[in-house]
Design an enzyme around this catalytic site. Structure first.
Site, PDB file in Angstrom:
ATOM      1  N   GLU A 283     -29.781 -13.215  68.937  1.00 25.18           N
ATOM      2  CA  GLU A 283     -30.221 -13.368  67.553  1.00 25.18           C
ATOM      3  C   GLU A 283     -30.902 -14.722  67.336  1.00 25.18           C
ATOM      4  OE1 GLU A 283     -28.452 -11.285  63.631  1.00 25.18           O
ATOM      5  OE2 GLU A 283     -27.153 -12.836  64.442  1.00 25.18           O
ATOM      6  N   HIS A 304     -18.246  -2.071  90.038  1.00 29.86           N
ATOM      7  CA  HIS A 304     -18.227  -0.638  90.315  1.00 29.86           C
ATOM      8  C   HIS A 304     -19.073   0.124  89.301  1.00 29.86           C
ATOM      9  CE1 HIS A 304     -15.051  -1.242  93.308  1.00 29.86           C
ATOM     10  NE2 HIS A 304     -14.735  -2.254  92.513  1.00 29.86           N
ATOM     11  N   LYS A 418     -32.040  -3.885  56.693  1.00 31.30           N
ATOM     12  CA  LYS A 418     -31.163  -4.088  55.521  1.00 31.30           C
ATOM     13  C   LYS A 418     -31.824  -3.538  54.252  1.00 31.30           C
ATOM     14  CE  LYS A 418     -28.798  -8.370  56.791  1.00 31.30           C
ATOM     15  NZ  LYS A 418     -28.635  -9.778  56.435  1.00 31.30           N
TER      16      LYS A 418
HETATM   17  O1  PA5 Z   1     -25.362 -14.977  62.936  1.00 34.44           O
HETATM   18  C1  PA5 Z   1     -25.653 -14.549  61.833  1.00 34.44           C
HETATM   19  O2  PA5 Z   1     -26.119 -15.266  60.923  1.00 34.44           O
HETATM   20  C2  PA5 Z   1     -25.452 -13.073  61.508  1.00 34.44           C
HETATM   21  O3  PA5 Z   1     -25.036 -12.358  62.619  1.00 34.44           O
HETATM   22  C3  PA5 Z   1     -24.413 -12.935  60.410  1.00 34.44           C
HETATM   23  O4  PA5 Z   1     -23.221 -13.532  60.817  1.00 34.44           O
HETATM   24  C4  PA5 Z   1     -24.159 -11.463  60.062  1.00 34.44           C
HETATM   25  O5  PA5 Z   1     -25.365 -10.835  59.694  1.00 34.44           O
HETATM   26  C5  PA5 Z   1     -23.159 -11.356  58.916  1.00 34.44           C
HETATM   27  O6  PA5 Z   1     -23.618 -12.094  57.826  1.00 34.44           O
HETATM   28  P1  PA5 Z   1     -22.656 -12.497  56.661  1.00 34.44           P
HETATM   29  O7  PA5 Z   1     -21.670 -13.496  57.175  1.00 34.44           O
HETATM   30  O8  PA5 Z   1     -23.544 -13.091  55.620  1.00 34.44           O
HETATM   31  O9  PA5 Z   1     -21.974 -11.263  56.179  1.00 34.44           O
END
Ligand code: PA5
Length: 430
Positions: A283, A304, A418
């Site tokens: 990410e 394996h 989203k």
């Molecule tokens: O690393 C990140 O920013 C994302 O993976 C968020 O943690 C994830 O989308 C969840 O977001 P939030 O904490 O706002 O619910």
């Protein structure tokens, strides 16, 4: 002192591996990127030496334990779940919830929106004495809010309209987002996620610290290890091995076409650490057509399953082995069937010895086959070493972001799906 080391020898030694000139050429950029990191000092570097989050988490954890809680449901997804799950899996007993003598309530993670999982949690939790911790920095993640609404509904049904209020914690941005509005309306307990720390860098905020403290993990040791890593990075700069690793992995991808980075942990307890790292790397760096693809694997299990591909498939991978020197536990293998040569040789050795020998054997086989690999060594799986490793990998990822020329701290690519979800589910304005 933490005992964590990084070994990149087999990224250089293997045929087609990195050369001194690759490393010399990138050195000025690496130094610049490290300088930027230390200059901008992103929130995650500040966390280990900030007492406020540990103290607040321990305070709430004590309250939970003193209330004779039987169950603690951690609701969150992505960066709001993967760090706490990694800690729980690494450091608590594999069957923690079933232990008759635990250091805290049973813990459940409501992560995905899969109703089968949430129903199963509600089947086993004793709702009369369940706490729920809703973790969302933005306060508007559909998955987390839906899980919360279902759990809230179940608690209201079990305890009446207000019963759930004393056993709900919101872990969220200190001011922004809907959870703050709900908390104000219903007078709920809150723990802060600092505004300058993004989800995947938040394991050392109350996001990770509260569930760790609730289940009896040593939060102080976790932060001590993390703080040691920050100090080492400040002292060693671009020479810190985790930072050197940013350049190594960046070059393996961009100059050697190894665009898959496999983290293969030789400990079941570290499988979710690999999952945490996969999110961190993916990410943070997967932007503008750049970034290598992280993948998690477990040794020996995946010997394996996937090792054949790593050994003889496309030359597009770096295998990063995570090896543990001192096993959490060990078992002797009793001698038996000594007349059967394919079985009898195992007797008199131990299970941890076999695991370690297999780890060494995989590294050697990969190296001899010209397959680039690196190793992260942990003296043991404990709080201090994990604290160190979390910060080391976060800093490595941030520096890799600078080398790739991407912003490691945002995630614009997850927005489109989203928006489609909001629209299909009827959220006003979408
Ligand atoms: O690393 C990140 O920013 C994302 O993976 C968020 O943690 C994830 O989308 C969840 O977001 P939030 O904490 O706002 O619910």
């Amino acid at each position: 002192m933490a005992n964590v080391s990084f070994d990149y020898e087999n990224l250089v030694e293997v045929e087609g591996g990195l050369k001194d000139e690759d490393l010399n050429n990138i050195q000025p950029r690496l130094e610049e990127a490290t300088g930027e990191l230390l200059q901008s000092y992103p929130g995650f570097l500040r966390l280990p030496d900030t007492r406020e989050y540990a103290e607040a988490s321990i305070r709430v954890s004590d309250e939970i334990k003193n209330s004779s809680a039987t169950d603690f449901i951690h609701v969150g997804i992505g960066g709001s779940a993967l760090g706490p799950i990694a800690l729980h899996r690494a450091l608590n007993h594999s069957y923690y919830n079933q232990l008759p003598e635990r250091l805290g309530p049973r813990i459940h993670f409501a992560e995905n929106t899969d109703p089968a999982t949430l129903s199963a949690i509600l089947d086993v939790a004793d709702l009369e004495s369940t706490w729920v911790n809703v973790v969302t920095k933005s306060g508007s993640t559909a998955e987390t809010m839906a899980n919360f609404l279902v759990i809230r509904g179940a608690l209201v049904e079990a305890l009446g309209d207000f019963g759930y209020q004393h056993r709900t914690v919101f872990t969220t941005d200190p001011e922004e987002g809907y959870l703050n509005q709900i908390a104000a309306r219903e007078d709920l307990k809150k723990l802060p996620i600092p505004p300058d720390v993004g989800g995947r860098f938040s394991v050392l905020t109350p996001v990770g610290l509260l569930p760790a403290a609730v289940t009896g993990l040593d939060v102080e040791a976790l932060l001590r290890g993390a703080s040691e890593c920050v100090r080492d990075i400040r002292d060693q700069g671009a020479k810190h091995p985790a930072i050197v690793g940013a350049a190594m992995h960046y070059l393996m991808d961009t100059a050697r076409g190894r665009n898959i980075r496999v983290m293969m942990a030789y400990a079941d307890a570290l499988d979710r650490l690999a999952a945490w790292f996969v999110q961190l790397w993916a990410e943070s760096l997967g932007k503008d057509g750049k970034g290598s693809t992280p993948h998690g694997a477990v040794g020996t299990t995946d010997q394996h399953s996937q090792l054949q591909l790593y050994m003889e498939g496309p030359q597009d991978k770096v295998i990063e082995i995570v090896q543990v020197e001192e096993p959490q536990r060990d078992l002797d293998i009793p001698p038996a069937y000594e007349d059967l040569e394919g079985v009898g040789y195992l007797g008199g050795h131990s299970m941890a010895e076999l695991l370690n020998v297999e780890c060494d054997a995989t590294r050697r086989a990969l190296t001899e086959a010209g397959r680039p690999n690196s190793t992260i060594r942990l003296g043991a799986v404990n709080e201090e070493n994990l604290g160190y490793l979390f910060v080391a990998l976060e800093a490595q990822t941030a520096v890799a972001g600078s080398l790739y020329g991407v912003n490691a701290f945002n995630q614009p690519g997850v927005e489109a799906s989203k928006q489609f979800t909001y629209s299909r589910m009827g959220r006003p304005g979408y």
